[in-house]
Structure formats: structure tokens, C-alpha cells
Write a protein that holds these residues in place. Structure first.
Motif, mmCIF file in Angstrom:
data_model
loop_
_atom_site.group_PDB
_atom_site.id
_atom_site.type_symbol
_atom_site.label_atom_id
_atom_site.label_comp_id
_atom_site.label_asym_id
_atom_site.label_seq_id
_atom_site.Cartn_x
_atom_site.Cartn_y
_atom_site.Cartn_z
ATOM 1 N N THR A 196 0.842 -1.197 0.000
ATOM 2 C CA THR A 196 0.000 0.000 0.000
ATOM 3 C C THR A 196 0.874 1.242 0.000
ATOM 4 O O THR A 196 1.965 1.263 0.570
ATOM 5 N N GLU A 197 0.344 2.285 -0.615
ATOM 6 C CA GLU A 197 1.115 3.523 -0.739
ATOM 7 C C GLU A 197 0.952 4.429 0.464
ATOM 8 O O GLU A 197 1.909 5.072 0.905
ATOM 9 N N ASN A 198 -0.265 4.479 1.035
ATOM 10 C CA ASN A 198 -0.546 5.404 2.127
ATOM 11 C C ASN A 198 -0.924 4.666 3.400
ATOM 12 O O ASN A 198 -1.357 3.503 3.370
ATOM 13 N N PHE A 199 -0.796 5.365 4.532
ATOM 14 C CA PHE A 199 -1.226 4.821 5.818
ATOM 15 C C PHE A 199 -2.749 4.833 5.904
ATOM 16 O O PHE A 199 -3.402 5.790 5.471
ATOM 17 N N GLY A 200 -3.301 3.768 6.478
ATOM 18 C CA GLY A 200 -4.735 3.698 6.705
ATOM 19 C C GLY A 200 -5.030 3.485 8.178
ATOM 20 O O GLY A 200 -4.197 2.982 8.938
ATOM 21 N N LEU A 201 -6.226 3.857 8.604
ATOM 22 C CA LEU A 201 -6.638 3.710 9.995
ATOM 23 C C LEU A 201 -6.738 2.229 10.359
ATOM 24 O O LEU A 201 -7.364 1.446 9.648
ATOM 25 N N SER A 202 -6.114 1.852 11.467
ATOM 26 C CA SER A 202 -6.123 0.449 11.898
ATOM 27 C C SER A 202 -7.283 0.204 12.844
ATOM 28 O O SER A 202 -7.437 0.890 13.859
ATOM 29 N N LEU A 203 -8.089 -0.804 12.524
ATOM 30 C CA LEU A 203 -9.211 -1.213 13.367
ATOM 31 C C LEU A 203 -8.998 -2.662 13.781
ATOM 32 O O LEU A 203 -8.387 -3.449 13.056
ATOM 33 N N GLY A 204 -9.489 -3.015 14.953
ATOM 34 C CA GLY A 204 -9.332 -4.388 15.423
ATOM 35 C C GLY A 204 -10.062 -4.618 16.720
ATOM 36 O O GLY A 204 -10.858 -3.779 17.169
ATOM 37 N N ASP A 205 -9.791 -5.755 17.348
ATOM 38 C CA ASP A 205 -10.500 -6.146 18.556
ATOM 39 C C ASP A 205 -9.729 -5.872 19.840
ATOM 40 O O ASP A 205 -10.251 -6.099 20.931
ATOM 41 N N PHE A 206 -8.475 -5.383 19.729
ATOM 42 C CA PHE A 206 -7.652 -5.181 20.913
ATOM 43 C C PHE A 206 -7.208 -3.728 21.004
ATOM 44 O O PHE A 206 -6.681 -3.163 20.039
ATOM 45 N N PHE A 207 -7.410 -3.159 22.202
ATOM 46 C CA PHE A 207 -7.103 -1.748 22.416
ATOM 47 C C PHE A 207 -5.637 -1.430 22.120
ATOM 48 O O PHE A 207 -5.327 -0.387 21.555
ATOM 49 N N ASN A 208 -4.726 -2.331 22.471
ATOM 50 C CA ASN A 208 -3.304 -2.025 22.335
ATOM 51 C C ASN A 208 -2.756 -2.208 20.933
ATOM 52 O O ASN A 208 -1.604 -1.848 20.672
ATOM 53 N N THR A 209 -3.524 -2.768 20.009
ATOM 54 C CA THR A 209 -3.029 -2.955 18.641
ATOM 55 C C THR A 209 -3.912 -2.286 17.600
ATOM 56 O O THR A 209 -3.711 -2.490 16.406
ATOM 57 N N SER A 210 -4.875 -1.494 18.041
ATOM 58 C CA SER A 210 -5.769 -0.843 17.080
ATOM 59 C C SER A 210 -6.078 0.564 17.576
ATOM 60 O O SER A 210 -5.296 1.156 18.325
ATOM 61 N N SER A 211 -7.230 1.094 17.193
ATOM 62 C CA SER A 211 -7.640 2.432 17.605
ATOM 63 C C SER A 211 -8.789 2.305 18.590
ATOM 64 O O SER A 211 -9.739 1.547 18.353
ATOM 65 N N GLY A 212 -8.705 3.050 19.694
ATOM 66 C CA GLY A 212 -9.764 2.926 20.681
ATOM 67 C C GLY A 212 -9.574 3.848 21.863
ATOM 68 O O GLY A 212 -8.729 4.744 21.869
ATOM 69 N N LYS A 213 -10.397 3.575 22.903
ATOM 70 C CA LYS A 213 -10.415 4.395 24.111
ATOM 71 C C LYS A 213 -10.429 3.498 25.340
ATOM 72 O O LYS A 213 -10.966 2.394 25.307
#
Length: 633
Positions: A196-213
């Protein structure tokens, strides 16, 4: 919720997500000078010749900022997994107050002491690097986390002497409250692959390896009371005896909740969480937050009742030996549970029998020989017993409790020779020995696939060493008059420890106790000339390498072995000038700015090598300059 939520489920999650704040904005500013302020006031009020009231008021406030950088590497059983570089920006605001009132009469005293302290940490970390070395997944993450801590403490005490020193009674009651909150710990994670050429937003099930609160709240109440009665005797040994008791009750409630983003991020990603995770990006066909809190480990309650009774006797033997000996009995009932799950995690009901003895042989008014023994215990804290796991961003690791921890029992022996040439000078040399049953160590949890730290017991440990302390005025060098204002001081401790391991342990044999340095040196020079008002201090601090986190013998896991903290030298300099009632101080902290290095000794040569060892965490700190002005009224 299923992996493929229905429209109704999405609508419910979106409605909940809109209740959160979605302010991800980070600002770049030119930081102002750090601010510190303190004010102290004390005054007596005379009621009569034998009755007085004293009051002390102290206030302090600080608002400080600092930046530093770091490097963090993570490993699993097969080798290195990730390598990050962090830029860290921190701001701390703290405020405190002390209000004490003391009433004194000839045989009666009442004291009311009050303490308040709070601090608020705001941290922003910008992380770049490789999150998966095998697949060459690059990341660019932003973490903002705030921590609020507040302590209040109130102590009401009474002292009464009956008759002509017939006996003396001391009694007190106290209350403390500890509040710790993480009001909004958030991570925005971006990643890209070689395809991939650009950075994309990372989503997942774990707070420490994705985006979250993440949110957390701890509230603890502590109630206590003390009572003792003392009596002096006019016998040949000039004996005095004190009997007393103590009670403390602690009640803690904690919860931590984590949420991660799911859904479909905008196709037009701005590589800016203030835009990509803004409120207008929340929707059924956009993003929404999903709670990942595990009820069995996300909550815990801690309760502890500690009661104690003691006896202490002081005597003088043969006019030369001052003896103090006693016995203390403590009984603890501690429980860590989860009321939400109606489950008990850990329970400790263990009494402690703690004798003590202190002998001081007085050769002359300036020379002593001290010998002491006392028993003590190191009890696990609620946090160390609870199974809750907290993600520490700057180490890319979790810290998890261990419900099976045991109480550590310690026998302490000390022997020290002291010589006081004058009131401000000291030479002492001593030796010490500690026997620890069930020592508690900070360790790596090798059962977890990612870096996780926990607490564990070993069978026993023996710690022994030598300590030297000196304070010497250099005025004896008569050739230079100014040397009379110069004082040399130092403290050196050399320590060795040996562990006895539990059966079946995978720990490396013949290693030292976790946290134990083979040597610690503190020393420096101080200058104080009252006539000119000039003063100054140069201090040097250094400690030998120590195990920061216990791992396993390399044969059980090359990347799970002990993590050491490398030696580091810290030099601080302070200059001060008194002008009438004003005092100016200029301080330079950590002049050498040596990196704080945590590493695995991969080549097993006993010291850190830049090429041969495995770097785990590196923290680069900058030196600070502080100018303070004080005024005495």
C-alpha cells in the motif's frame, strides 16, 4: 455482538458512541517556562504561660512540561516482532496544601493534621516504526493519556501525661482517600504494508493494537486508629515501657473499560485523528465504538483489615549500652474480589510475629557501635493480586496481577560503627544481612504471547553487604581559607544477593534478586558561606546494573530472559545566593543526559554491548534548568 452486526446492532452502537467525546486534536505550541510556587506560614498563639496554639499552613503549585524520546522493541518466542521510536510530550500540574493546628498545655496536647495533594498528568506519544517485522507492517500511532491522582489525609491525635510522669497516653484516629482516574486514554493507530502507498486507519479487537479508548477509576478509603500507653521507671536501668495497638481498614473499588473502533473508515483518510475519528465520522455505515471490557478482569474490589498490638522496652545497661527491644503482632485479613461476577480472586489471612532489638554501645560522646535485628513483612497490594491487565504504551506491554502471591517475611540484621568528629561531620561503616522468605519479584509472564509483566514469588533470598557513609568539612586544609565552607559527603553500598528457587522454576540460576544493584554511590560537594550568602552543591549518583524484570533461563526462551537496567550516572548542580530576605537558586539537573537503557544480555558477558545485546526499552531524557526565588517574611 456478532462479527457481522445487524443494522439494529449498529444503530445501538452508534447511539452509544455519540455519547463519547471525540476531540482528538493535538496542538503544537511554544512551551512557556515551567512554573512552581510554594508558600509557607507558621505562627504561635500564646494563651497563657503554659498554654499555646501553633498553626502551620503550606501551599504549593506547579505546572511543568518536558519532552523526551524513546525506543521500544517487542519479542515473542520466535524473535523480534516490532521496533518503535517514540516522541513523548508530557505536562504535569500539581497542587497541594498542609493545614496543621496544635494545642499544647503542660500535660496535654491536641494535634489536627490535614494534607491535600493532587496532580494531573497529560501525555502525548507519537510512535513510528515497524509493528510486524516479518510482514514489514509500518505504523504511525498517536496516544493521548491523562492520569489524575488525588490524596487527602486527616489525622486527629491526643497526648496526655498523668501525674508527675506517672504514665503517658497517645491516641489518634485518621482517614485517607485515594482517587486515581484515567479519564480518557486513547490511541489512534495507522498502518501500511509494502503493497500500500498510504497509511490507513487500523481497526481491530484489541485496544493495544488498534484504535480505541480506555477509561479507569480507582477509589480507596482508609480508616485507622492508634493507641499506646507509656511508663518510665526510676530503676537502675532507667527503664521505660510502651504498650499499644493499631487498626486499619482499607476499602478499594476499581474498574477499567476499553472500547475499540469498528465499522468502515472514510475512504478519504486524512492521516489525522482529529478528522478521521471526529464526531461526524460516527455512523451506521461509518465508525462506531464497541466495548471490549471483560467483566471477569475489568473490575475488582479490595478489602483489608489490619490489626496490631505491640510492646516496646527501652533500657540502659552497664551505663554504656542503650537497649531497645520489643515485639509486634499483626493480623491481616485481605480479600480481592469481583462483585459484578460474584467471584473471589485472592484471599490472605496470615498473622505476623515481628520481634525487634536495637543495641547501641556508647564508647564516647562521639563514637557508637550499633547492632540491630527486626522482623518485617512485605504484603502484596490489591493491584498485585488482581488479574486486571493494564496496557503501558511506553513499553508496549501489559502489567497483570497474580492472585497466587504470598506474603514475604523478612529478617533484618544490621551492625554499624559511627564516629561524629563534630556535629556536622560523620564517618560510619556497617554491614547488613537480610533473609527473605517468599520474596516478591517483578517478572515477565512467559505464558502470554506479547510482552506482559506480572509479579511472582521465589522460595527465599539472602541479601548481604557493606555500607560506608561520610560527611567531612575540608577546612582542615588550612592553606585555603575558603575550604572551611566546603563539605564532602558520600554514601556507598555494596550488596550481594543469593536466591533459593522453587521446585520446577525456569529462572536462571545464580542470578541476583530483582531490583538489587551490586553497588550504589551517592556523593558530592556542598559549599555554604553565610557571610557572603553564596551556596552550592554538586551531586553524583550511580548504581550498578540490576534486573528490572525477571525472565527465564535462555534455554527456556532466548527472548524471554532477564531484562536488565544498565548503569547510569546522574550529575546535578545547584547554585544559590541569599540577598537579605531573598534566596535565588539555579539548578541544572542530569547534566550527562545518559540514556536509561533496559536490555537482555544476549551474549551473557555481564554488561551492556551496543551490538551484541537485545535492546528492549531506551529512554532519552533531557537535562533541566530551574531558577527559583524565595522570600522569608
Amino acid at each position: 455482538m456478532s462479527s457481522f452486526p445487524t443494522t439494529a446492532e449498529k444503530e445501538r452502537l452508534v447511539a452509544g458512541s455519540k455519547l463519547f467525546t471525540h476531540d482528538w486534536e493535538n496542538k503544537t505550541i511554544s512551551a512557556p517556562l515551567n512554573l512552581r510556587f510554594s508558600y509557607g506560614l507558621g505562627f504561635p498563639i500564646k494563651i497563657s504561660d503554659t498554654k499555646k496554639i501553633g498553626m502551620i499552613l503550606a501551599l504549593n503549585y506547579s505546572d511543568t512540561r518536558k519532552t523526551n524520546s524513546g525506543e521500544v522493541s517487542s519479542f515473542d518466542g520466535s524473535g523480534q516482532v516490532s521496533a518503535f521510536k517514540d516522541e513523548i510530550y508530557q505536562r504535569n500540574t500539581s497542587e497541594g496544601a498542609i493545614v496543621n493546628v496544635n494545642y499544647i498545655s503542660e500535660k496535654f496536647q491536641i494535634n489536627f493534621r490535614n494534607l491535600f495533594n493532587s496532580n494531573f498528568d497529560r501525555n502525548s506519544v507519537f510512535r513510528t516504526g515497524i509493528a510486524n517485522i516479518t510482514d514489514q507492517i509500518e505504523v504511525n500511532n498517536i496516544a493521548n493519556y491523562n492520569n489524575f491522582n488525588r490524596l487527602t489525609n486527616h489525622v486527629f491525635s491526643v497526648k496526655k501525661t498523668f501525674g508527675e510522669n506517672l504514665f503517658t497516653v497517645n491516641a489518634s484516629v485518621n482517614y485517607s482517600n485515594v482517587r486515581r482516574k484515567t479519564p480518557d486514554y486513547k490511541i489512534a493507530s495507522y498502518s501500511k504494508t509494502p503493497d500500500t502507498e498510504n497509511f490507513g486507519l487500523s481497526l481491530g479487537d484489541f485496544f493495544n493494537t488498534s484504535s480505541g479508548k480506555f477509561f479507569a477509576d480507582l477509589n480507596e478509603h482508609v480508616y485507622g486508629a492508634n493507641f499506646d500507653i507509656g511508663k518510665s521507671f526510676k530503676d537502675k536501668l532507667k527503664s521505660s515501657i510502651k504498650l499499644g495497638g493499631f487498626y486499619q481498614m482499607r476499602d478499594r473499588d476499581f474498574y477499567g473499560r476499553s472500547f475499540v473502533y469498528h465499522g468502515e473508515p472514510s475512504a478519504d483518510t486524512k492521516f489525522n485523528p482529529a478528522s478521521d475519528l471526529a464526531a461526524d465520522k460516527i455512523g451506521v455505515n461509518q465508525l462506531f465504538l464497541v466495548e471490549k471490557t471483560s467483566d471477569d478482569v475489568g473490575y475488582y474490589q479490595g478489602k483489608a483489615d489490619l490489626s496490631a498490638a505491640f510492646i516496646l522496652i527501652d533500657q540502659i545497661w552497664f551505663k554504656k549500652v542503650k537497649a531497645s527491644y520489643g515485639f509486634r503482632y499483626e493480623d491481616l485479613a485481605l480479600k480481592v474480589s469481583n462483585d459484578k461476577m460474584e467471584e473471589d480472586f485472592a484471599e490472605i489471612n496470615k498473622p505476623a510475629y515481628l520481634p525487634s532489638m536495637n543495641l547501641n554501645y556508647v564508647f564516647t560522646e562521639k563514637m557508637n557501635l550499633r547492632a540491630a535485628y527486626f522482623g518485617s513483612v512485605n504484603r502484596p497490594e490489591f493491584r498485585e493480586l488482581a488479574p486486571f491487565a493494564f496496557y503501558v504504551f511506553d513499553k508496549n506491554a501489559e502489567i497483570r496481577g497474580n492472585k497466587n502471591l504470598k506474603v514475604a517475611k523478612i529478617d533484618n540484621f544490621d551492625l554499624r560503627y559511627e564516629f561524629y568528629p563534630t556535629g556536622l561531620q560523620l564517618f560510619s561503616v556497617g554491614t547488613f544481612y537480610k533473609r527473605i522468605i517468599n520474596p516478591v519479584e517483578y517478572s515477565i509472564d512467559i505464558t502470554q504471547p506479547s510482552t506482559t509483566f506480572t509479579f511472582q514469588n521465589e522460595k527465599s533470598a539472602d541479601v548481604y553487604g557493606l555500607e560506608f557513609e561520610a560527611r567531612k568539612n575540608l577546612g582542615f586544609i588550612a592553606r585555603y581559607k575558603q575550604l572551611q565552607y566546603l563539605n564532602f559527603f558520600c554514601n556507598v553500598a555494596m550488596t550481594k544477593s543469593k536466591l533459593n528457587f522453587l521446585e520446577g522454576t525456569k529462572s536462571k540460576q545464580n542470578r541476583p534478586l530483582q531490583g538489587q544493584s551490586p553497588y550504589i554511590f551517592n556523593g558530592g560537594l556542598s559549599y555554604d558561606n553565610v557571610e557572603t550568602g553564596w551556596a552550592g552543591t554538586v551531586t553524583i549518583n550511580r548504581s550498578g546494573r540490576r534486573i528490572a524484570y525477571v525472565g527465564v533461563d535462555p534455554k527456556f526462551g532466548e527472548t524471554r530472559q532477564d531484562i536488565f537496567e544498565a548503569p547510569r550516572t546522574v550529575i546535578d548542580v545547584q547554585l544559590a545566593k541569599t540577598i537579605k530576605k531573598f534566596n535565588l537558586k539555579l539548578t541544572f539537573s542530569d547534566l550527562l543526559r545518559q540514556d536509561q537503557m533496559f536490555y537482555q544480555d544476549a551474549n551473557q558477558n555481564g554488561h551492556y554491548d551496543t551490538t551484541g545485546d537485545r535492546k528492549m526499552f531506551i529512554y532519552k531524557t533531557g537535562w533541566q534548568t530551574t531558577l527559583s526565588v524565595s522570600h522569608n517574611f
